[in-house]
Each structure stands twice: as C-alpha cells, then as structure tokens.
Design an enzyme around this catalytic site. Structure first.
Site, short mmCIF file in Angstrom:
data_model
loop_
_atom_site.label_atom_id
_atom_site.label_comp_id
_atom_site.label_asym_id
_atom_site.label_seq_id
_atom_site.Cartn_x
_atom_site.Cartn_y
_atom_site.Cartn_z
N SER A 93 0.86 -1.19 0.00
CA SER A 93 0.00 0.00 0.00
C SER A 93 0.90 1.24 0.00
O SER A 93 1.92 1.27 0.68
CB SER A 93 -0.87 -0.01 1.25
OG SER A 93 -1.71 1.14 1.27
N LYS A 125 -3.99 2.32 -1.99
CA LYS A 125 -3.43 3.31 -1.08
C LYS A 125 -4.32 3.38 0.14
O LYS A 125 -5.56 3.22 0.04
CB LYS A 125 -3.41 4.69 -1.76
CG LYS A 125 -3.09 5.87 -0.86
CD LYS A 125 -1.66 5.82 -0.34
CE LYS A 125 -1.39 6.94 0.67
NZ LYS A 125 -0.04 6.81 1.26
N ASN A 141 9.81 8.98 2.94
CA ASN A 141 8.56 9.63 2.57
C ASN A 141 7.83 10.15 3.78
O ASN A 141 7.88 9.55 4.86
CB ASN A 141 7.65 8.66 1.78
CG ASN A 141 6.69 7.90 2.70
OD1 ASN A 141 5.62 8.39 3.03
ND2 ASN A 141 7.11 6.73 3.14
N MET A 196 4.29 11.27 3.09
CA MET A 196 3.17 11.62 2.21
C MET A 196 2.01 12.25 2.97
O MET A 196 1.36 13.16 2.50
CB MET A 196 2.67 10.40 1.45
CG MET A 196 3.73 9.68 0.63
SD MET A 196 4.45 10.72 -0.62
CE MET A 196 3.10 10.77 -1.80
N GLY A 197 1.73 11.69 4.16
CA GLY A 197 0.63 12.23 4.96
C GLY A 197 -0.74 11.74 4.51
O GLY A 197 -1.74 12.46 4.57
N ASN A 215 -4.50 -0.15 8.32
CA ASN A 215 -3.19 0.42 8.55
C ASN A 215 -3.13 1.06 9.93
O ASN A 215 -3.76 2.09 10.17
CB ASN A 215 -2.90 1.47 7.46
CG ASN A 215 -1.52 2.07 7.57
OD1 ASN A 215 -0.77 1.78 8.50
ND2 ASN A 215 -1.18 2.93 6.63
N CYS A 235 0.80 4.35 10.18
CA CYS A 235 1.32 5.47 9.40
C CYS A 235 2.12 6.39 10.32
O CYS A 235 1.61 6.86 11.34
CB CYS A 235 0.18 6.27 8.75
SG CYS A 235 0.83 7.70 7.83
N THR A 247 8.97 0.40 -2.32
CA THR A 247 10.00 1.29 -2.88
C THR A 247 10.44 0.83 -4.27
O THR A 247 10.57 1.64 -5.20
CB THR A 247 11.19 1.38 -1.92
OG1 THR A 247 10.77 1.99 -0.70
CG2 THR A 247 12.33 2.18 -2.52
#
Ligand SMILES: O=C1NC(=O)NC(C(=O)O)N1
Length: 309
Positions: free
Chosen positions: A19, A43, A67, A69-70, A124, A127, A269
């Site tokens: 993801s 995602k 990263n 990304m938020g 998830n 994060c 990645t």
C-alpha cells in the site's frame, strides 16, 4: 510455483504491491491489475479525500526511499467504487484503510462489508507521517481496543499493517494481543518511521514535512523487516498469515522473507523506482531460485530458516 493463500484468499502469485506507492488512482490500480502482481492493494484510504503533506514528500535514495506523504488519497468511497472496475482482472482486490479516528475506521469498514469484489481489508495501524498523531500499533492498549471494536462488526477477511518493532518483549506483547482476534493476516512492516536523510551539499533535509523526518523504505529496512516477519511467524497462531514487506527488490529478497515464514510479499519502494514490471522481474528471479533448489512450491521452504550451527 508461486501460488499461495492468505487465510482463505487464493493468490496465483504470492508477490503483489505494498500500500502506498503507485496505487492511489484507478489508472494505477488497473496497471497493477494488468501486471504480474498476484493481488491489487489500494493506497490507505481515509473517510474523506486528503491532499496530504506538502512536497517534497517522497524521495528515492541509493539505499531506498524516505517519505512523509501524509495519507494523500481519494477518499474511501473511491476505493470502494473501484472494486467493480477491477473485478475483470480476476485477482484479489484489497482495500487499505487508515482512518483519522476509530469512528472513521469503523464507518469505512462497515461500508466495505457488502462489496463482494473486495477480497480483504488491510487496516493500517502504523502510518508514521501524520504530524501530531502517534502510530496506533505502538500503543498496545489502543490496538486492543481498536481490534475489539473492529471485530465486533467486521466479517470480511481483515489484516493489520504493523510498524517495525525492535524489542523482543514488544513482539510477545503484540502477538498476545493479535492472537485474540480472528485476523486473516498481518503485514510486516510499514516504513521505519521518522528517519532523516540529508542533502549535505545543500545542507538541507531531502523532504519538507516534519522538518525532514519521514518513513524509510528499501535497503535501509530489509533486515528489520525480515526480523519482524520471523518473529510474528513464530509467535502468531498459524491461521494468521504473515505478509512480508520491506526491502524486497529481487527474487532473493522474496525468498528470504518466505524462508522467515511469509505467505506473500509486497513491493513498495522498488515498485516506485521501477514500475509494475517489477512483479514479473521478482517472480522470474524467485522461480529460478526455487528451481535451482528443487522446490516446487513456496510451502516446501516457507518458515524453514535454520539457525547458524
Ligand atoms: O502508512 C504509511 N506509511 C508510509 O510510509 N507513508 C504513508 C503516508 O505517509 O501516507 N503511510
């Protein structure tokens, strides 16, 4: 050769996408459907669409990526609607969810229940890139509370995306919690949170959010990912599959993770760096290794890592 099962979900190929990278739009999800990936994972979705953190927020480096990304995404309804569009690829479609609150997660999970074209949910809990918000799965009590609420209403195959742990006692504490619930899988690991990569010539951080602190992926994290896969393989009930993610860019890396006990492997990645052709690349390399070693299926060697004599 590479087929596997995650709980009751059959995958023709145990290799699919992590993801995050290249899985936010329908076009990206369709490209994954057209690739050799054994599943399509979205995602992480929030209840409403999110723009995410300011750029630069993702940078590839020689040893992997960093990263912050938020959680930019198109909102959970988009990934729910995508399920019908993706059914024609005839591979499991898994929706990742990362709600901004437990209430949001419960609302999103409830809405996903009826969609038969969603094979599973990856919740998830890890994060690392939301300023001011902790990684849920580092709070054991909160994790137990979340899972109890989730499984009071969820009937779809569901797994959790975990952060890396580093203290052997933490593995035991987390496994003791996870083993209480009818989880289908755990995905180990999310990025190693709050790393810092610097451009020494410009004397500045590579990424902008959080003063440059972001999640590490790629070669940086492979050894930690292997350790987390191995620990949870050894500590969790066998009904809970372990899905490996972290530093996989070759058939050898995939082989090592399966040797640690992984039922499937996710590519993040390396997918970002090389595109969806990475699934055919890694599949071919893994198949060649298995043939050289005389293995017909991943079950012939899965989890059979020996300790050095
Ligand atoms: O769970 C996540 N892990 C990451 O490394 N990055 C993303 C993100 O920031 O959206 N989310």
């Amino acid at each position: 050769m590479l087929q596997t099962k995650i709980a009751n979900i059959k995958l023709a190929n145990c290799i699919y996408n992590a993801s995050g990278p290249a899985c936010s739009s329908l076009e990206e999800l369709q490209a994954l459907g057209q690739s050799a990936a054994g599943a399509i994972l979205s995602k992480s979705a929030t209840l409403a669409p999110r723009a995410g953190n300011p750029a630069p927020r993702y940078v590839d480096t020689p040893w992997g990526s960093i990263n912050s990304m938020g959680l930019p995404n198109k909102g959970h309804a988009y990934y729910l609607a995508a399920a019908k569009e993706l059914a024609s690829f005839q591979k499991p479609y898994i929706v990742s969810l990362s709600g901004m609150s437990l209430a949001d997660n419960l609302k999103m999970i409830a809405e996903m229940q009826e969609e038969e074209n969603i094979a599973a949910i990856e919740l998830n809990l890890s994060c690392p890139n939301l300023p001011g918000k902790p990684q849920t799965a580092y709070d054991f009590e909160q994790t137990e509370k979340v899972l109890a609420a989730v499984f009071a209403q969820n009937n779809k195959p569901l797994g959790v995306k975990l952060p890396p742990y580093f203290d052997l006692l933490h593995f035991e504490q987390m496994a003791q919690i996870l083993n209480q619930f009818p989880l289908s899988f755990v995905s180990c690991i999310n990025s190693i949170g709050n790393g810092l990569v610097i451009d020494w010539e410009k004397e500045e951080t590579l990424i902008r959010p959080k003063d440059g602190f972001g999640g590490l992926g790629g070669d940086y994290i492979k050894a930690t990912a292997l350790a987390n896969v191995r620990q949870f393989y050894l500590l969790l009930r066998p009904e809970i599959s372990v899905v490996a993610v972290g530093g996989i860019k070759s058939g050898q890396d995939a082989f090592e993770h399966i040797l640690c006990g992984a039922k499937a492997v996710q590519i993040g990645t390396h997918l970002m760096k090389t595109g969806p052709s990475c699934f055919a690349q890694i599949s071919a390399e893994l198949t060649a290794i298995m043939q050289a070693k005389g293995y017909q299926s991943i079950e012939d060697f899965r989890g059979k890592l020996k300790t050095a004599a």
